[in-house]
Each structure stands twice: as C-alpha cells, then as structure tokens.
Design a protein around this motif. Structure first.
Motif, mmCIF file in Angstrom:
data_model
loop_
_atom_site.group_PDB
_atom_site.id
_atom_site.type_symbol
_atom_site.label_atom_id
_atom_site.label_comp_id
_atom_site.label_asym_id
_atom_site.label_seq_id
_atom_site.Cartn_x
_atom_site.Cartn_y
_atom_site.Cartn_z
ATOM 1 N N LEU A 131 0.413 -5.626 5.601
ATOM 2 C CA LEU A 131 0.426 -4.523 4.624
ATOM 3 C C LEU A 131 1.709 -3.719 4.811
ATOM 4 O O LEU A 131 2.052 -3.359 5.936
ATOM 5 C CB LEU A 131 -0.786 -3.619 4.835
ATOM 6 C CG LEU A 131 -2.151 -4.318 4.736
ATOM 7 C CD1 LEU A 131 -3.274 -3.325 5.044
ATOM 8 C CD2 LEU A 131 -2.368 -4.942 3.369
ATOM 9 N N VAL A 185 -1.916 5.244 11.191
ATOM 10 C CA VAL A 185 -2.621 5.345 9.906
ATOM 11 C C VAL A 185 -3.106 3.968 9.457
ATOM 12 O O VAL A 185 -4.258 3.787 9.083
ATOM 13 C CB VAL A 185 -1.709 5.985 8.830
ATOM 14 C CG1 VAL A 185 -2.403 5.992 7.471
ATOM 15 C CG2 VAL A 185 -1.335 7.409 9.219
ATOM 16 N N ILE A 214 -6.990 2.368 8.876
ATOM 17 C CA ILE A 214 -7.459 1.792 7.613
ATOM 18 C C ILE A 214 -7.980 0.384 7.846
ATOM 19 O O ILE A 214 -9.061 0.013 7.382
ATOM 20 C CB ILE A 214 -6.305 1.763 6.577
ATOM 21 C CG1 ILE A 214 -5.944 3.182 6.142
ATOM 22 C CG2 ILE A 214 -6.676 0.908 5.372
ATOM 23 C CD1 ILE A 214 -4.677 3.269 5.305
ATOM 24 N N PHE A 215 -7.225 -0.376 8.610
ATOM 25 C CA PHE A 215 -7.610 -1.767 8.837
ATOM 26 C C PHE A 215 -8.908 -1.849 9.647
ATOM 27 O O PHE A 215 -9.820 -2.583 9.298
ATOM 28 C CB PHE A 215 -6.485 -2.509 9.569
ATOM 29 C CG PHE A 215 -6.417 -3.953 9.200
ATOM 30 C CD1 PHE A 215 -5.767 -4.348 8.042
ATOM 31 C CD2 PHE A 215 -7.024 -4.921 9.984
ATOM 32 C CE1 PHE A 215 -5.708 -5.695 7.683
ATOM 33 C CE2 PHE A 215 -6.977 -6.261 9.634
ATOM 34 C CZ PHE A 215 -6.316 -6.652 8.472
ATOM 35 N N VAL A 221 0.881 -1.171 0.000
ATOM 36 C CA VAL A 221 0.000 0.000 0.000
ATOM 37 C C VAL A 221 0.919 1.221 0.000
ATOM 38 O O VAL A 221 2.138 1.081 -0.040
ATOM 39 C CB VAL A 221 -0.922 0.031 1.253
ATOM 40 C CG1 VAL A 221 -1.824 -1.192 1.280
ATOM 41 C CG2 VAL A 221 -0.107 0.127 2.547
ATOM 42 N N LEU A 222 0.334 2.416 0.035
ATOM 43 C CA LEU A 222 1.172 3.616 0.164
ATOM 44 C C LEU A 222 0.436 4.630 1.018
ATOM 45 O O LEU A 222 -0.631 5.109 0.650
ATOM 46 C CB LEU A 222 1.496 4.209 -1.215
ATOM 47 C CG LEU A 222 2.485 5.372 -1.174
ATOM 48 C CD1 LEU A 222 3.856 4.927 -0.683
ATOM 49 C CD2 LEU A 222 2.616 6.009 -2.552
ATOM 50 N N MET A 223 1.025 4.920 2.157
ATOM 51 C CA MET A 223 0.395 5.881 3.058
ATOM 52 C C MET A 223 1.009 7.257 2.838
ATOM 53 O O MET A 223 2.139 7.369 2.376
ATOM 54 C CB MET A 223 0.557 5.389 4.489
ATOM 55 C CG MET A 223 -0.342 4.169 4.734
ATOM 56 S SD MET A 223 -0.188 3.459 6.366
ATOM 57 C CE MET A 223 1.237 2.398 6.125
ATOM 58 N N PRO A 224 0.254 8.301 3.151
ATOM 59 C CA PRO A 224 0.760 9.654 2.901
ATOM 60 C C PRO A 224 1.882 10.019 3.863
ATOM 61 O O PRO A 224 2.032 9.406 4.918
ATOM 62 C CB PRO A 224 -0.464 10.532 3.136
ATOM 63 C CG PRO A 224 -1.320 9.760 4.074
ATOM 64 C CD PRO A 224 -1.090 8.315 3.741
ATOM 65 N N LYS A 235 -3.122 -10.772 7.624
ATOM 66 C CA LYS A 235 -2.748 -9.778 6.612
ATOM 67 C C LYS A 235 -1.484 -9.051 7.066
ATOM 68 O O LYS A 235 -1.305 -8.793 8.256
ATOM 69 C CB LYS A 235 -3.848 -8.723 6.442
ATOM 70 C CG LYS A 235 -5.029 -9.112 5.587
ATOM 71 C CD LYS A 235 -4.738 -9.023 4.098
ATOM 72 C CE LYS A 235 -5.952 -9.428 3.244
ATOM 73 N NZ LYS A 235 -6.227 -10.871 3.306
ATOM 74 N N SER A 279 -11.954 -1.202 7.573
ATOM 75 C CA SER A 279 -12.157 -2.002 6.368
ATOM 76 C C SER A 279 -12.402 -3.481 6.642
ATOM 77 O O SER A 279 -13.051 -4.151 5.845
ATOM 78 C CB SER A 279 -10.923 -1.910 5.452
ATOM 79 O OG SER A 279 -10.649 -0.588 5.105
ATOM 80 N N VAL A 280 -11.851 -3.987 7.722
ATOM 81 C CA VAL A 280 -11.862 -5.446 7.921
ATOM 82 C C VAL A 280 -12.746 -5.793 9.112
ATOM 83 O O VAL A 280 -12.596 -5.230 10.195
ATOM 84 C CB VAL A 280 -10.420 -5.967 8.131
ATOM 85 C CG1 VAL A 280 -10.428 -7.459 8.419
ATOM 86 C CG2 VAL A 280 -9.582 -5.662 6.885
#
Lengths: 448, 448
Positions: free
Chosen positions: A132, A113, A117-118, A69-72, A130, A121-122
């Motif tokens: 990431l 961050v 997200i996790f 993934v790519l975080m800011p 997982k 989403s999950v």
C-alpha cells in the motif's frame, strides 16, 4: 494556456538568499515562493511539474502492483508510543498539542499508521502479498532548512509499505520496488544509481538509496561507472514474476554511500578507470525491516497451518517534491532550466512576436490549436512584452520547444522552431514545422 | 483492477460509533478508517471517489478561468498577525510551536498566504483579474468531531481567491464562481441550492452557501421549490462574458440558511405550495469581502492612472472530502451506496461466479478487457467468495453496474447485467449486454 491569463511571476534577478542552482531557478522561474522557513507555496508552473512527477511515480507504483491509499498528515502520538518510536524520534518530529491537550504530530513517515490499518483489516495469509502506498505531505522540522525544496520542512513524499508472510516473500516485495524505482527515475530523464545504505531511524537490515549524481549533491558516493548507464527494465517487465536476475545485475557492481563505503573493497573490486567518486542527491530510499513494527504493534495474520504469523514488512520512499529540484540540478544551463519532456510544465511555448496584430494573433492561435489537437501541452505567450524578454522567459522556465510566430513568418507561411536543449533554431514551412515538433515531443515523452 | 489484488476491507456489521448513514457506509464499504478523532485514512475505494470529485472540481475551476496553485498546510502565525486574525480565530485553529519555538499553525484557510504571494508578485492592474485556487488539506480543531468525513478535523478543501481592481470586477469574479459551483455540484449528481448566508470569520458583505437537501442535514434551510430543479448553466457557458442573467435568475427566488432566514419575507414572497423548509448540508461557500485582507496586508497594484489601488478580493470554498459523505447521504438505499456514475470508484463490477473454473475465468477476463478497451473503469471480482456475498459487497460499495459471468451463462454465450440504482437484472447475449452497459455508462458520465 494563454500566458496573459496565467500566473507566472518570473524574477529578472537572482534572489540573494538562494544557495544552489535549483533553488535560484525555481524562484526566478516563478515555480515556488517561500511562505515560511523551509515551507513553500507552489505556483502554477511549479505545481504542473510536481503533478507530472507525481503521475509518473503513481503509474510505476501501480505497474508494480502497489495499491494507493491516503493517510492523514496529523497522526496520534499514541501510535508512535506503540511502536516505541515516539520518544526515540528526535526534534525533527513536529509535536503538537490539540485543543484537548492530546499529543498529536505531523507525520514524518507513516509506518505506524499503515501497520494499524493493516492489523485491524487483514486476518489471513490469503490476502498477502500487499503493498500500500500513498503520496502525501510530510513534515520534518529540520534545524536549518535550506536548498529550497531539496531540504524543505514540508515536503511531498511517496511512501509505500509492503506486508508479507515470510522473509523470502518480503525480499521479493523489496525487489519489486527496487526494479520499479529504476523505471520511475529513468522516466523523468534521471539516471539514479541504487546504493547500499544505512537504515537510519526506519530500521531494518537491508536498504538502498537511489542517488542521482550532481555536483551540488549533498553527500559523497562511490560506484562502478557501468551502473550509471545500466539497462533500465522495460515497461512490460513482469512484476509478478522473478525479478532476482535484474536485482542481482544491478547489485553485483560496487555502489555505496559514504556511510557504507569500504575504500579497500572499492579499490579491490572496481578497476581504476571505472571508479566513480562523486556528489549525489538522494531521490529514493527503500528498506526491508522485517517485524520491527509488526511485532510491537501486534500485526499478525493466520498462516496456512492456522498459526498466527507476525507480518514481514518493508517501506519505500520517493521524495516527490525534492525531485523537482533534483531534476533541475541535473538539467539546466546558463539561461535557465532544461526540462526533460516527460516532466516539462508545458511541452511547447508558442511565442507570438506581435501580440495585437490581427494576422499574427490568428496564426499563433491556429498553431496552438493544431498542437493541442495532437495532445501537446501548450503555453501561448500572447503578452505584449518585447521579443527578447519573451525568449529569455521561455529559456528560463525551460519549455522544451518554442514555436515562434511573427508577422514576417506569417506572410511567408513559415514558423521558427527552437529546441531548448540544443539551442538550434530552424525556420520551416508551417506544416513541416508543426509535424517535426509534434513528432519530437511524442518521441521524448516515453523515455523507457 | 482484480479484487484479489486490491485492498477492500468491507465490514459485515455496522460500526457502533457511527451516527449517520454516510459514516456507517464509508466504514462498511472499506472507504476510510479513523486514525485519530476526526482524522481519517482513505483506503483505495474511498480515495478513488475523492480523486474523481477533485477532478471535477478542478475541471470546473479551470473552465471558469481560475489557475491552480498549491499552498502549504503549515503557515506562519506572523501572516495571521498581519491580517489581525491570529488572536481573533478561536480554538479551532491548530496552533503549533516549532523546534525554534516559533508560532506556526495548520491552515484552516489561506487568505493570508495567498494575499502575501499576490502582494509580492503582482504590480500592475494589467495582470488582473486573477483567481488562484488550490486543493489542499486543511485542519480545524473541532471540539467534537463527528459524522465521519462530514465534520472531520483534517479535511480536503478547494479554496479559490480572486483579485480585482474594482468592486464591480470583484462582483464579476464572484458571479463566475457562483455559476461554476452550480455546474460543479450538478456534475456529481447533486442539486445544490445557493442560499444567502452569514459571512462568519471570513468576513465581507456578500456570501452564498451551496446547500444540498438531505434529511440528515446539519442545518435548517428555507427556499423556493423551483430552485431545486433550476437550470444548470451549460458546459459552453462563456465565463469571460456577462454572467449577470444566470446569477440574477438563481438569486431572484427566496433561499436562505437559518441565520439569514426572514420568516415574514419567506411567507410573503413564496407561494405556500412552493415553500421548502428542509435540512441541508453545506458543500460550498463563497465570499466577497473587498479589502478586508488586502488593506491591512498592503496588497496594492498600480491602477491605469498610475495611482496605487488596494485589491478587491473574494474567496470561494468547496468541501472536497465532505462531498464524499454528502453524496452518500443523498444517494443510498438499504443495501448500501448508490454512486452516480461520474464519481463512482469503479463504473462496472465484473462478478465471476466461479473463480478457478477455466472457462468462466477466461470469459470474465474477456468481459473485463472488452469494457476496459471502451475506457470503462472496471473492478473484477475474481475471489472465491460465494455468489451471495459477492452481490452484497458490490451493492454495498455501490458500483453502478454489475456484469455477472457464470458457468451457465458462459455456455449459453450470455451475461447478466444488473443496474445498482434500479435493481433491474437482465440476461443478455454477450455482445448486446456489453454494448448496453457501455452505452449507459457513457450516457451518465456527463450529467450537464
């Protein structure tokens, strides 16, 4: 690439402000330029090495089952308040106010961050395990940045984050990264030794640093000598299988950073002739920290019995930009850098000794084309510098092989092949010289 | 990639805070998640598209003779004081104080950094022309970030900077990027029209925006209809030769953004049936600005006559992360995204209709292996979702081809091949179906 079209501003003199050899050589070889204290611009040669290192890290992360993934770079301070780290994190965090006077920061790491997200989403244990990862620029506002890219303020890091249902599964995830790291560094020509380490501001109760030994290392380390030549797991290692035997083999021998060092145990467990006490450079650091972030941030999934379970997590870092310096610290001589083939900016330098001479130009272009047709990454020195300066530059920037094409050789149908590492030079018939160069490079591209 | 091991958190419902279709679809397709206002994390599917776009940009920059570097995100304010832009640049600049209370900033662009590098490294006209580019994250503190990645605060930009001895040479450099941009966007399946534009805060007296037409475009644009189907320069275009004919052909017809629009001239020069007035999205912007930065910053080289000459410069931007949204704006339908093959996150989705059934699993894995052996990028849906949901997800995320493997087909030796763009579905014998899928993908990979 033609050198005349490239951008390679080498320096003949050693910059006075550089303290360690990798910093000096990176400046001299035109790899980086400092743009502000501890902040570097990567020039073409440096960027090529950085990207090759990044590609190896990526391949090995993918092999181990991690997903990219790519975080800011800029994060909201509110996330860090949720985990309770905003006030705890010291002055190394670059704190920023945006135009609306909101607190943001330049991420020094990304546990908050990714946990958000996790969490959002999950929902189910069925989506676990997982891992990431992302390869992104980070910022740590070091009070005294030094040693070039080895301790810069803005640096490129690979950081991976694992999510599991149970402690046992989280330890499996930890072992996957542990084994993956052994391969990752070995592929760059480095022998990194995993050492029990302090968990520091990340937290948790299990942690290893991956350390390469170098005289200029930043910290004192202690280990059993056999670890330095330990067996690297093969490329067909089954990362979905049980990695405990490999993990146990690598952790059964004594290895510790100074913070974790126990002199008495070291003396007791390691025979005197196997005791290594040396300086080390940290190139990776892995952590198992359980529910340290998932608990305060409410990251839970539904377990098999329908109950909500707080996620077990770990995080796994590799200093990608730091590795460029670390490899130089481990591999250089008086003339300059000696790149291992897998991370060399170019694999072969074709040195045209008489640029402008029609026959020599043609022969040099032909050699370049032949090597490129074999998939070799070539830099052609087509400038009108004198021969001595050309050799000095190619030695300085560390290209593994030089193929030297001059008017005399062209007449005789010969080329000269120089190996950077050993300094050996051989004059060979064109075909034989090309074949040997290509074979040696392909042999050294894959180290494990 | 097995979907069960991937991270693809699709949303069944449209997020209420997204205003435009690309933003909605990127959230629904699990491509990005907002981490702060105007700041996004890229999830695996979005990152794959971003990297494919980046790779095309890189290839075309290299083809045009530009050389890649990488500048840092954090820049010293002092550099901007040298050029005189620090105070002039408005609130969109993210201004930061570091721990030593020094002024730094998150670069919105990098004219100052690259000019400094060039000034300190290049002494002679013999090293010209040069064009250095980088693909790096930028930050503009928009007062009201919106439209997802189309107008985010943190965004990925390709920015190139050319250095030349004379105005004529600088205009040649400008034409190289102009022509390169035509190819770059066409390779992504976009038709971008170059339009005379205002130079804004970058400065200078020659500038073109590259605009794609889309109903949701941010600005009004006007152009001659023939430009929309203009001939794209071929891959073997000689970028070291004279590009004036291509440049003149593309600039001879009327095209202007609203700031530069001249209604009278438009009416006079463009026949009524060729007048296009539409909404447009800016995806690239190029500038020739002469000595605007080199003069105040003292960037000079020695000319052929031994005199010092102030460098002529231009800069050339492409909104890499913005392009992800722009392509979706230009290519979607009611069911979701329709990716052009060259930027599709995966080229084929193999949909296993009965995961867990030994024969179907084996057949699906075999189809995946066969496609991958042909170099195709494959996502295997090996989850136990019901068939309808699987088709809906693959339509939503826009994979160009779906190869459907079910128990009935396995018995009959058949697969079903669905084309996302047309919606056509054909049941074919295994070999014929694979061959057709592979052929169509290879045909569409290279658009120009």
């Amino acid at each position: 690439m033609h050198l005349s079209r490239y951008f390679l501003p080498v320096l003949r003199e050693t910059p006075s402000d550089a303290e360690i050899v990798s910093h000096k050589l990176m400046l001299r070889a035109g790899m980086v330029r400092q743009s502000a204290a501890g902040i570097y611009s990567w020039l073409p040669l440096g960027l090529k090495v950085l990207r090759k290192i990044e590609a190896i890290v990526r391949e090995e992360q993918n092999r181990a089952g991690a997903v990219e993934v790519l975080m800011p770079t800029i994060q909201s301070a509110d996330l860090w308040r949720e985990s309770g780290r905003y006030d705890a994190y010291g002055k190394e965090m670059l704190r920023i106010k945006d135009r609306h006077n909101r607190d943001v920061l330049y991420g020094p790491t990304a546990e908050e961050v990714i946990t958000t997200i996790f969490r959002d989403s999950v929902r189910s244990y069925k989506d676990l395990p997982k891992n990431l990862y992302n390869i992104q620029w980070k910022f740590r506002d070091e009070v005294r940045p030094r040693f070039g890219v080895m301790r810069g303020r803005e640096f490129l890091m690979k950081d991976a984050y694992s999510f599991d249902l149970t402690k046992d599964a989280a330890r499996e995830a930890y072992r996957r990264m542990f084994v993956s790291y052994l391969r990752t560094f070995a592929r760059m020509g480095l022998r990194a030794v995993p050492m029990r380490a302090d968990t520091g501001p990340i937290g948790g109760d299990l942690s290893h640093e991956f350390i390469i030994l170098a005289e200029t290392g930043e910290s004192q380390v202690f280990c059993h000598k056999d670890l330095i030549e330990g067996e690297i797991p093969a490329s067909d290692t089954d990362f979905r299988g049980d990695l405990t035997p490999i993990f146990d083999r690598w952790t059964s021998l004594y290895a510790a950073t100074s913070e974790e060092h126990d002199a008495e145990r070291f003396a007791r467990e390691v025979p005197a002739d196997k005791q290594v006490s040396a300086r080390g450079i940290e190139v990776g650091h892995i952590f198992y920290f359980g529910t340290k972030y998932s608990e305060p941030m409410g990251a839970r999934v539904q377990g098999p019995d329908g109950q909500q379970v707080t996620l077990e997590m770990g995080s796994y870092g590799i200093g990608v930009s730091r590795l460029v310096g670390a490899i130089i610290e481990a591999s250089h001589d008086e003339a300059g850098i000696v790149w291992p083939v897998p991370v060399a900016p170019f694999e072969v330098a074709v040195v045209n000794l008489k640029a402008g001479d029609a026959d020599t130009d043609k022969a040099a272009l032909d050699v370049k084309a032949r090597l490129e047709a074999a998939g070799i990454d070539v830099l052609l020195d087509d400038t009108d510098e004198r021969a001595g300066a050309k050799f000095a530059t190619m030695d300085l920037i560390g290209i593994p092989y030089q193929v030297i094409v001059g008017p005399k050789g062209v007449k005789a149908g010969e080329i000269e092949v120089k190996e950077r590492k050993t300094g050996t030079r051989d004059t060979l018939p064109l075909e034989a010289g090309l074949e040997r160069t290509i074979t040696r490079i392909l042999d050294q591209r894959v180290l494990v």
